[in-house]
Design a protein around this motif. Structure first.
Motif, PDB file in Angstrom:
ATOM      1  N   ASN A 366      15.245  46.918  25.370  1.00  0.00           N
ATOM      2  CA  ASN A 366      15.330  45.782  24.633  1.00  0.00           C
ATOM      3  C   ASN A 366      16.074  44.606  25.543  1.00  0.00           C
ATOM      4  O   ASN A 366      16.536  43.508  24.863  1.00  0.00           O
ATOM      5  N   SER A 367      16.414  44.905  26.903  1.00  0.00           N
ATOM      6  CA  SER A 367      17.198  44.024  27.649  1.00  0.00           C
ATOM      7  C   SER A 367      16.464  42.588  27.613  1.00  0.00           C
ATOM      8  O   SER A 367      17.376  41.690  27.570  1.00  0.00           O
ATOM      9  N   ALA A 368      15.261  42.681  27.804  1.00  0.00           N
ATOM     10  CA  ALA A 368      14.419  41.417  28.213  1.00  0.00           C
ATOM     11  C   ALA A 368      14.688  40.445  26.841  1.00  0.00           C
ATOM     12  O   ALA A 368      14.804  39.278  27.118  1.00  0.00           O
ATOM     13  N   SER A 369      14.574  41.118  25.781  1.00  0.00           N
ATOM     14  CA  SER A 369      14.598  40.335  24.465  1.00  0.00           C
ATOM     15  C   SER A 369      16.167  39.645  24.095  1.00  0.00           C
ATOM     16  O   SER A 369      16.279  38.877  23.458  1.00  0.00           O
ATOM     17  N   LYS A 370      17.059  40.284  24.857  1.00  0.00           N
ATOM     18  CA  LYS A 370      18.322  39.862  24.753  1.00  0.00           C
ATOM     19  C   LYS A 370      18.840  38.574  25.614  1.00  0.00           C
ATOM     20  O   LYS A 370      19.838  38.139  25.523  1.00  0.00           O
ATOM     21  N   ALA A 372      17.849  35.049  27.782  1.00  0.00           N
ATOM     22  CA  ALA A 372      17.120  33.546  27.324  1.00  0.00           C
ATOM     23  C   ALA A 372      17.426  32.802  28.339  1.00  0.00           C
ATOM     24  O   ALA A 372      18.394  32.630  28.967  1.00  0.00           O
ATOM     25  N   LEU A 373      16.294  31.669  28.585  1.00  0.00           N
ATOM     26  CA  LEU A 373      16.591  30.403  29.224  1.00  0.00           C
ATOM     27  C   LEU A 373      16.929  29.527  28.437  1.00  0.00           C
ATOM     28  O   LEU A 373      16.702  29.399  27.135  1.00  0.00           O
ATOM     29  N   VAL A 374      17.633  28.263  28.671  1.00  0.00           N
ATOM     30  CA  VAL A 374      18.021  27.143  28.190  1.00  0.00           C
ATOM     31  C   VAL A 374      17.568  25.994  28.646  1.00  0.00           C
ATOM     32  O   VAL A 374      17.422  25.709  29.984  1.00  0.00           O
ATOM     33  N   GLU A 428      22.574  37.421  23.073  1.00  0.00           N
ATOM     34  CA  GLU A 428      23.136  38.001  21.741  1.00  0.00           C
ATOM     35  C   GLU A 428      24.573  37.742  21.510  1.00  0.00           C
ATOM     36  O   GLU A 428      25.270  37.059  22.335  1.00  0.00           O
ATOM     37  N   PRO A 429      25.310  38.425  20.416  1.00  0.00           N
ATOM     38  CA  PRO A 429      26.619  37.879  20.315  1.00  0.00           C
ATOM     39  C   PRO A 429      27.431  38.598  21.467  1.00  0.00           C
ATOM     40  O   PRO A 429      27.007  39.549  22.046  1.00  0.00           O
ATOM     41  N   ILE A 430      28.358  37.901  21.787  1.00  0.00           N
ATOM     42  CA  ILE A 430      29.358  38.045  22.864  1.00  0.00           C
ATOM     43  C   ILE A 430      30.764  38.782  22.433  1.00  0.00           C
ATOM     44  O   ILE A 430      31.520  38.995  23.325  1.00  0.00           O
ATOM     45  N   HIS A 431      30.727  39.216  21.029  1.00  0.00           N
ATOM     46  CA  HIS A 431      31.991  39.728  20.566  1.00  0.00           C
ATOM     47  C   HIS A 431      31.301  40.859  19.560  1.00  0.00           C
ATOM     48  O   HIS A 431      30.535  40.921  19.124  1.00  0.00           O
ATOM     49  N   GLU A 432      32.258  41.760  19.491  1.00  0.00           N
ATOM     50  CA  GLU A 432      32.034  42.830  18.448  1.00  0.00           C
ATOM     51  C   GLU A 432      33.307  42.714  17.395  1.00  0.00           C
ATOM     52  O   GLU A 432      34.131  43.179  17.741  1.00  0.00           O
ATOM     53  N   LEU A 433      32.836  41.975  16.322  1.00  0.00           N
ATOM     54  CA  LEU A 433      33.928  41.673  15.308  1.00  0.00           C
ATOM     55  C   LEU A 433      34.894  42.616  14.854  1.00  0.00           C
ATOM     56  O   LEU A 433      35.990  42.354  14.426  1.00  0.00           O
ATOM     57  N   GLU A 468      28.399  34.268  15.241  1.00  0.00           N
ATOM     58  CA  GLU A 468      28.256  35.353  16.216  1.00  0.00           C
ATOM     59  C   GLU A 468      26.752  35.251  16.769  1.00  0.00           C
ATOM     60  O   GLU A 468      26.361  35.756  17.971  1.00  0.00           O
ATOM     61  N   ASP A 469      25.797  34.915  15.894  1.00  0.00           N
ATOM     62  CA  ASP A 469      24.419  34.799  16.297  1.00  0.00           C
ATOM     63  C   ASP A 469      23.940  33.278  16.637  1.00  0.00           C
ATOM     64  O   ASP A 469      22.577  33.026  16.724  1.00  0.00           O
ATOM     65  N   VAL A 470      25.023  32.317  16.793  1.00  0.00           N
ATOM     66  CA  VAL A 470      24.699  31.112  17.643  1.00  0.00           C
ATOM     67  C   VAL A 470      25.187  30.826  19.067  1.00  0.00           C
ATOM     68  O   VAL A 470      26.442  30.604  18.851  1.00  0.00           O
TER      69      VAL A 470
END
Length: 658
Positions: A366-370, A372-374, A428-433, A468-470
């Motif tokens: 799953n790593s590739a789909s996590k 992204a390029l900006v 992906e999210p950078i925190h675990e809420l 978290e998803d933005v």
């Protein structure tokens, strides 16, 4: 006095420098100790001396003079005496001995880093040991309360753990006790050992702590500080190369449960060893202080260290977090491992990430789909993310395929300018809420535990409010600057996004940040509506400027700037300490040691020497009459003849002609 901090201790990088540079760096720090002091690192029975210079007594500096021979001192038996010229650094529960000659390197701002780390490791130990039937006890902590920032609290918002003796774990562990089945902790770049000593005194459920440093004298000082604080049964000093030590302990039965890396600069050279030496589900605590590289000043250097190109943008601080997470996940994937971020914060001049590491070949796919390029527009600052891979669910199976793109054209659709390409970065999210909420509840329920509890509570409260998803964010002032209009109030701009049906939040990484799921087109429509109410002088705009092109398009929606109640986040309503205020003058990164030996000049003296220079600086106020008064020329000067500047119209006209 000197305390090893993430940004202020050059010795901790000596083991990955050239040997000659490493020797110079170590000699720089220890030059003041002398051969006599170096030969007497072991415990000595001698009366502590009072320092000749009185140290600052402000709480932020955490410094105190060596104890004098008073009645109270005689009653208190210290495990080790002070050497001549040494000072005492007190932070949290720890008391660290350090040579007073090196006090320039101590930076109190890193106390927040160490406090947050102690809080995170405590909650990590609580969760991990609870699975083994062990209860963690923290001094001063009462019944656990789930913190809610909502104005109206009810029974669901405040949940107290029921104390049922039959349900409580049969084994309890507290701070300072060695638990044979507890966590094994490694601080790879320990220097003075302040952080490790604090772990031993403030984090319960530990089996052992290894405080490592490449310098033999630093390792000897760590052993002294461990004995001075009475934690020698938990803390062992080590004198090895940090990477080699972690490579030696990468066996499944020898791995550490927690690895803390806090180097001076980049941690890139330690990441490969760290992802192998941490146990299954273990915790990595990484600090990066090379923010100039990660924030876009040197994209090619960032790529060579982290495998990602950084770009200059307003969201650079969050991008730095996502770059280090990408680098960790990429290096872990080589060994069929993957990361799960628990908490990632960007504060002051550094970033700090806490991630768990797991093993699983299926999850590694799953790593590739996590990642992204900006694509970042150099004209208006609009950005788009392009995932590196795509995964689709096909019943019980997951299908992986390359991503399609690009998401933008050759030129920006809003301003016509070109795009910059940055990344890859963690998308992906950078925190675990859920975990952040536990840390927040623990700190809020026991505020006297840490000196920076208020700021930890404020930062973590903002983290829980983030979308978290933005990924990444915009800033209101940059949007306004692009079209040359005045800046809309933050609450009105947030309200306009909410009225348009979009989600919006703030970011802990920037004061005026806007995280939203609204597309760039919606943001510019809102700014066009704001410009209609606050018009700019369009005749002064160049036809090729981004402002002209953006304002030439009519908005497709009618923005409503009426302030909504939910536009103001709870952390802002409660006036929580979300961003650090300067506790004293010249606060921030301190000067580092010179490679040739000796201590570099004080940063304050350097600023006075190198800054605020004028070729013809005016020191006499009477000389100001030679300069025309700008306010008089505009007709707004109210001082009359008492004005210290000239009101001579002829001189003013001559200045204009010149």
């Amino acid at each position: 006095m000197l305390v090893r901090t993430a940004h202020l201790f050059p010795l901790i990088i000596s083991h990955h420098l050239h040997p000659s540079c490493a020797r110079s760096a170590r000699q720089t720090f220890w030059w003041s100790l002398g051969s006599a002091a170096a030969a007497s690192w072991g415990p000595r029975s001698m009366e502590p001396e009072v320092p000749t210079t009185k140290p600052p007594t402000t709480p932020a500096e955490g410094m105190s003079p060596a104890p004098t021979d008073t009645a109270a001192d005689k009653e208190k038996k210290l495990p080790a005496g002070l050497l001549p010229g040494e000072m005492v650094v007190k932070e949290g529960k720890a008391t660290i001995l350090f040579p007073s000659a090196n006090e320039v390197f101590y930076n109190p701002v890193q106390e927040f880093n160490r406090d947050l780390t102690c809080a995170v490791i405590t909650e990590f130990a609580r969760d991990l040991l609870a699975q083994r039937g062990v209860k963690v006890v923290v001094p001063g902590e009462k019944e656990r309360v789930v913190v809610s920032l909502a104005e109206e609290t009810n029974e669901a918002d405040v949940q107290t753990e029921e104390k049922n003796g039959a349900e409580e774990p049969p084994v309890t562990v507290t701070v300072g006790e060695k638990y044979e089945h507890g966590l094994r902790v490694l601080e790879g770049l320990a220097a003075s050992g302040l952080r490790s000593v604090r772990f031993a005194l403030e984090v319960p459920g530990l089996q052992s702590i290894t405080a490592n440093d490449f310098s033999s004298k630093a390792a000897a000082l760590i052993a002294r500080n461990a004995q001075y604080n009475g934690v020698s049964h938990l803390l062992q000093a080590s004198c090895k190369d940090a990477s080699m030590l972690m490579y030696e302990m990468r066996g499944k039965k020898e791995r550490y449960d927690v690895i803390d890396l806090d180097p001076y600069g980049s941690p890139a050279c330690f990441l490969d060893a760290a992802v192998q030496a941490v146990s299954e589900g273990g915790l990595l605590c990484i600090t990066c202080t090379d923010m100039a590289v990660m924030a876009g000043n040197s994209g090619e250097t960032c790529y060579s260290k982290y495998g990602s190109v950084s770009i200059k943008a307003k969201y650079c601080h969050e991008m730095a977090l996502r770059i280090i997470l990408h680098s960790l996940d990429q290096r872990a994937g080589v060994y069929h491992r993957y990361i799960q971020p628990l908490l990632s914060v960007s504060v002051d001049f550094y970033i700090r990430v806490f991630v768990r590491v797991f093993t699983g070949q299926a999850s590694v796919k799953n790593s590739a789909s996590k990642q992204a390029l900006v694509y970042n527009c150099v004209g208006c600052g609009s950005f788009h993310l392009q995932r590196m891979g795509r995964r689709t669910s096909n019943g019980k199976h997951m299908k992986y395929s390359p991503a399609t793109g690009p998401p933008v054209g050759s030129a920006c659709e809003h301003c016509g300018q070109r795009h910059q390409l940055g990344g890859p970065l963690w998308a992906e999210p950078i925190h675990e809420l859920a975990f952040v909420q536990k840390v927040l509840s623990a700190v809020s329920g026991n505020p006297s535990r840490f000196g920076t509890s208020k700021r930890i509570e404020g930062v973590l409260s903002m983290v829980t409010e983030e979308l978290e998803d933005v990924p990444l964010y915009y800033t209101v002032d940059n949007l306004s600057s692009t079209i040359h209009c005045n800046t809309p109030p933050l609450l009105q701009f947030r309200s306009a996004l909410l009225h348009a049906g979009h989600r919006v939040s703030l970011s802990h990484a920037c004061k005026n940040a806007i995280k939203t799921d609204a597309p760039p087109a919606a943001l510019w429509d809102i700014m066009r509506c704001w410009e209609k109410a606050n018009p700019v002088k369009r005749e002064k705009l160049s036809e090729t400027s981004p402002a002209f092109k953006i304002l030439s398009t009519e908005p497709s929606l009618e923005a409503c700037f009426t302030v909504r109640e939910d536009a103001n986040p709870q952390s802002r309503k409660h006036h929580l300490t979300r961003f650090q205020e300067n506790p004293q003058a010249y606060w921030g990164p301190k000067a580092r040691a010179k490679a040739g030996g000796g201590i570099s000049a004080d940063l304050q003296d350097k600023r006075k020497k190198c800054q605020n220079k004028r070729k013809n600086q005016t020191t006499d106020s009477s000389q100001l009459k030679d300069f025309p008064c700008k306010k008089f020329r505009q007709g707004t000067c109210t001082h009359g003849d008492k004005c210290c500047y000239s009101h001579d119209l002829e001189q003013t006209n001559e200045e204009k002609m010149d």
